[in-house]
Design an enzyme around this catalytic site. Structure first.
Site, PDB file in Angstrom:
ATOM      1  N   GLU A   1     -35.020 -94.129-107.174  1.00 31.12           N
ATOM      2  CA  GLU A   1     -34.457 -92.479-107.561  1.00 31.12           C
ATOM      3  C   GLU A   1     -32.973 -92.600-107.324  1.00 31.12           C
ATOM      4  OE1 GLU A   1     -38.468 -90.551-105.130  1.00 31.12           O
ATOM      5  OE2 GLU A   1     -37.041 -91.838-104.532  1.00 31.12           O
TER       6      GLU A   1
ATOM      7  N   HIS B   1     -30.362 -93.291-102.773  1.00 29.69           N
ATOM      8  CA  HIS B   1     -30.532 -93.222-101.628  1.00 29.69           C
ATOM      9  C   HIS B   1     -29.795 -93.706-100.590  1.00 29.69           C
ATOM     10  CE1 HIS B   1     -34.638 -91.974-101.804  1.00 29.69           C
ATOM     11  NE2 HIS B   1     -34.727 -92.742-103.017  1.00 29.69           N
TER      12      HIS B   1
ATOM     13  N   ASP C   1     -31.416 -96.101 -96.063  1.00 28.05           N
ATOM     14  CA  ASP C   1     -31.624 -95.203 -97.125  1.00 28.05           C
ATOM     15  C   ASP C   1     -30.664 -93.956 -96.440  1.00 28.05           C
ATOM     16  OD1 ASP C   1     -33.341 -93.101 -98.673  1.00 28.05           O
ATOM     17  OD2 ASP C   1     -35.092 -95.195 -98.212  1.00 28.05           O
TER      18      ASP C   1
HETATM   19  C1  ACM Z   1     -40.524 -94.792-103.368  1.00 27.12           C
HETATM   20  O1  ACM Z   1     -40.955 -94.085-102.990  1.00 27.12           O
HETATM   21  N1  ACM Z   1     -39.526 -93.494-103.776  1.00 27.12           N
HETATM   22  C2  ACM Z   1     -39.712 -96.124-103.718  1.00 27.12           C
END
Ligand code: ACM
Length: 636
Positions: free
Chosen positions: A343, A264, A193
């Site tokens: 995201e 991420h 991440d």
């Molecule tokens: C997430 O909670 N961004 C998968």
């Protein structure tokens, strides 16, 4: 017995769970069917343990170790049934007729027979352990019963984010022990991440020499009121990751690794800036973000959220990601590889001449289609290695990759859309309580969390199969998962606090038939005994508030406070004078009548103290006999 198994056995402390009044015999998750018969099986020193299952040696060891713990003696083990001898028989004979992971337990006055193979036998032994009451005079009395059991869903998962904070191998193993005990068969390991890359990749060492370490983290809730200024680092070597895979497999838990892309990605980009659309651009850090060290260059993130700097969809990136995935695939034998997909802001792709030219060349109408192209390119590679991808529900945007499984986290809509397109789905909607980083009560005593409200009852109430799906579409819902993101969870102890008892509620919605759900039985009969076990094991579980106490104001003049302890052996203390309750307050022993004169209020405050000394948050109930504006509140 191998060392790993003996560690597992070491934590098998009895739930003392059996009670005649409990139709589920103390078992979590509740079995499919339990049929009681007359008589009892008396387990004593003369009982023989016979393992006739092809793969049941470890399950037999597990059971015998449990009996040593519970009864103080070990059973003699044998391979051969001995007529007229009281015995516990583990067998795979007949298991071919059982559903996957299924088992049966038949208790007669002379024998306990557990039928199953592999995971089924293991689960049968776990249920048998959970249903055993405490010994009386060296004897354990087990009622005659037939249990038939198998899971509702084949995928029963728990995700742990080890990027926002690193968790040691010992904790990962302990966590897996608990998953296995509750028949949760998938550990989703969120390994990469923005705030850390946590898996050794031999071809790209900077992913961990650079990407596994950040200089600090924000203090308190986002955007933070300072920076801890202490580095957060750590990663798992490939040998350690393999050790986890093996450890989990011995407990019938599959480990699914997650390698996040295309978003991420800050930690990977800090290690290899060429993975960015703009390698020379500094990582954007807002002036409002308290930061440790230099803000120049590419940075491993020290704050939480979503960041614009994502992977550039170049040949170089795909080559690197494919090489990374090849190493990941060699470590993890799981059918699924999780590739993230959530995201991923499109800001940089919009700005990047390279991305715009690529979209034109490939005939992609917008950046969502570019994301879909990205995911499909990765999927082809993963499929060619014989594996399948799972992605968060954003992978629906711009067109789903042909063989992808969708993890529905932004509510149920993504899961519904994917099932309607005949794609497999794992349900993990944050809005339904499946985000176990959310807080568990409204008490001001709750620690800092990311927000949200997800008491275990909310998870328990959730049915992973959306009603809008047709019977045919419903079969694409493969299971359900709880997610623990760790922005605000820095220690194993806090992780335990977030996990329990919520994972027990997850276990029941993932395994038990929906018609067997019974919150009252779960909360009042079984959970108190299971939490007493966790208490004995020194697990830092969240101590529930007293059963029967409302945290909403009540209006009226005469109240009867009628409470039950949420942990077997715990005590409830209460105050009515506004003070914070402790052992110095009143000990609750039986229903308490409280009269509130007209025009006045009383504040009932309680705390639960478990046998270990662990405490619940303080719970408040306003007893109000005064304010007309409070008339809307529930009258007791
Ligand atoms: C997430 O909670 N961004 C998968």
């Amino acid at each position: 017995m191998n060392k790993a198994l003996s560690i597992f056995i070491g934590v098998l402390i009895s739930t003392s769970a059996f009670a005649q009044s409990d139709p589920n015999l103390g078992i979590i998750p509740a079995p499919v069917s339990i049929t009681r018969a007359n008589g009892n099986f008396i387990l004593d020193k003369s009982t023989v343990l016979i393992n006739q299952s092809i793969d049941g040696a470890k399950s037999a060891d597990l059971l015998n170790a449990f009996i040593v713990n519970k009864a103080g003696f070990a059973l003699r083990e044998s391979k051969v049934p001995q007529p007229s001898q009281k015995s516990i028989l583990l067998t795979s004979t007949g298991s071919d007729k059982l559903p996957a992971e299924g088992y049966t337990i038949k208790v007669t006055t002379n024998q306990i027979t557990i039928v199953g193979k592999g995971a089924g036998l293991f689960y049968g032994v776990e249920s048998a352990m959970q249903m055993m009451p405490d010994k009386i005079a060296d004897k354990i009395t087990i009622p005659a019963v037939t249990i038939e059991d198998y899971p509702r869903f084949s995928y029963r998962g728990a995700m742990l984010d080890v990027c926002r904070h690193y968790f040691p191998l010992s904790f990962i193993k302990k966590y897996i022990d608990h998953l296995a005990y509750y028949k949760i068969n998938t550990f989703h390991w969120h390994l990469t991440d923005d705030q850390g890359w946590r898996l050794e990749i031999k071809k790209y060492p900077k992913l961990t020499t650079v990407g596994s370490s950040r200089n600090g983290s924000i203090i308190g809730n986002y955007p933070g009121n300072g920076n801890y200024l202490t580095p957060v680092k750590g990663f798992y070597t490939q040998d350690e990751a393999k050790e986890i895979v093996k450890y989990a497999a011995e407990r019938f838990v599959t480990v699914i690794p997650e390698i996040e892309l295309p978003g991420h990605a800050s930690a990977a980009i800090a290690a290899y800036p060429e993975l960015s659309c703009f390698p020379d651009r500094d990582t954007f850090v807002s002036d409002k973000t308290p930061w440790a060290g230099s803000r120049k260059g590419k940075q491993v993130q020290q704050t939480w959220g979503v960041f614009d700097d994502i992977f550039v969809p170049s040949e170089n990136t795909f080559t690197m990601l494919n090489n990374i995935l090849d190493e990941v695939i060699a470590i993890f034998p799981s059918k699924y590889i999780h590739i993230g997909g959530d995201e991923a802001p499109k800001t940089y792709w919009k700005e990047s001449p390279f991305c715009q030219a690529l979209m034109k060349e490939k005939g992609l109408k917008d950046e969502h289609e570019l994301q879909s192209y990205f995911i499909q390119t990765i999927e082809k590679h993963v499929n060619a290695k014989g594996r399948s991808i799972i992605g968060w529900d954003e992978i629906l945007e711009g067109g789903l990759a042909p063989n992808a499984t969708v993890m529905s986290w932004r509510g149920e809509a993504g899961g519904i859309a994917a099932a309607q397109q005949n794609h497999d789905v794992i349900m993990t909607p944050g809005s339904m309580g499946l985000y176990i980083d959310h807080k568990q009560s409204n008490s001001p005593d709750e620690p800092v969390t990311i927000g949200g409200f997800a008491p275990y009852q909310k998870i328990y109430a959730y049915d992973p199969i959306p009603k809008v799906l047709t019977a045919d579409q419903r079969k694409y819902i493969k299971g359900v998962q709880a997610n623990m993101w760790t922005e605000y969870i820095k220690t194993p102890e806090k992780a335990e606090n977030h996990a329990f008892p919520r994972l027990l509620a997850l276990s029941e919605i993932a395994w038990s038939p929906v018609e067997r759900k019974d919150l009252k039985n779960f909360s009042e009969e079984r959970l108190p005994k299971h939490l007493a076990r966790l208490d004995q094991m020194n697990i830092n579980y969240w101590v529930p508030t007293p059963i029967g106490q409302s945290d909403k104001a009540l209006s009226g003049g005469d109240f009867t406070i009628d409470l039950k302890v949420p942990v077997k052996g715990s005590k409830i203390y209460y105050s009515l004078d506004g003070s914070r309750p402790s052992e110095n307050a009143f000990l609750y022993t039986s229903p308490v009548k409280v009269t509130v004169p007209p025009g006045e209020k009383r504040l009932l405050r309680t705390i639960v103290i478990a046998p270990s000394g662990k405490r619940s948050v303080t719970t408040e109930t306003l007893l109000n006999n005064s304010a007309p504006e409070d008339k809307t509140t529930t009258k007791k």
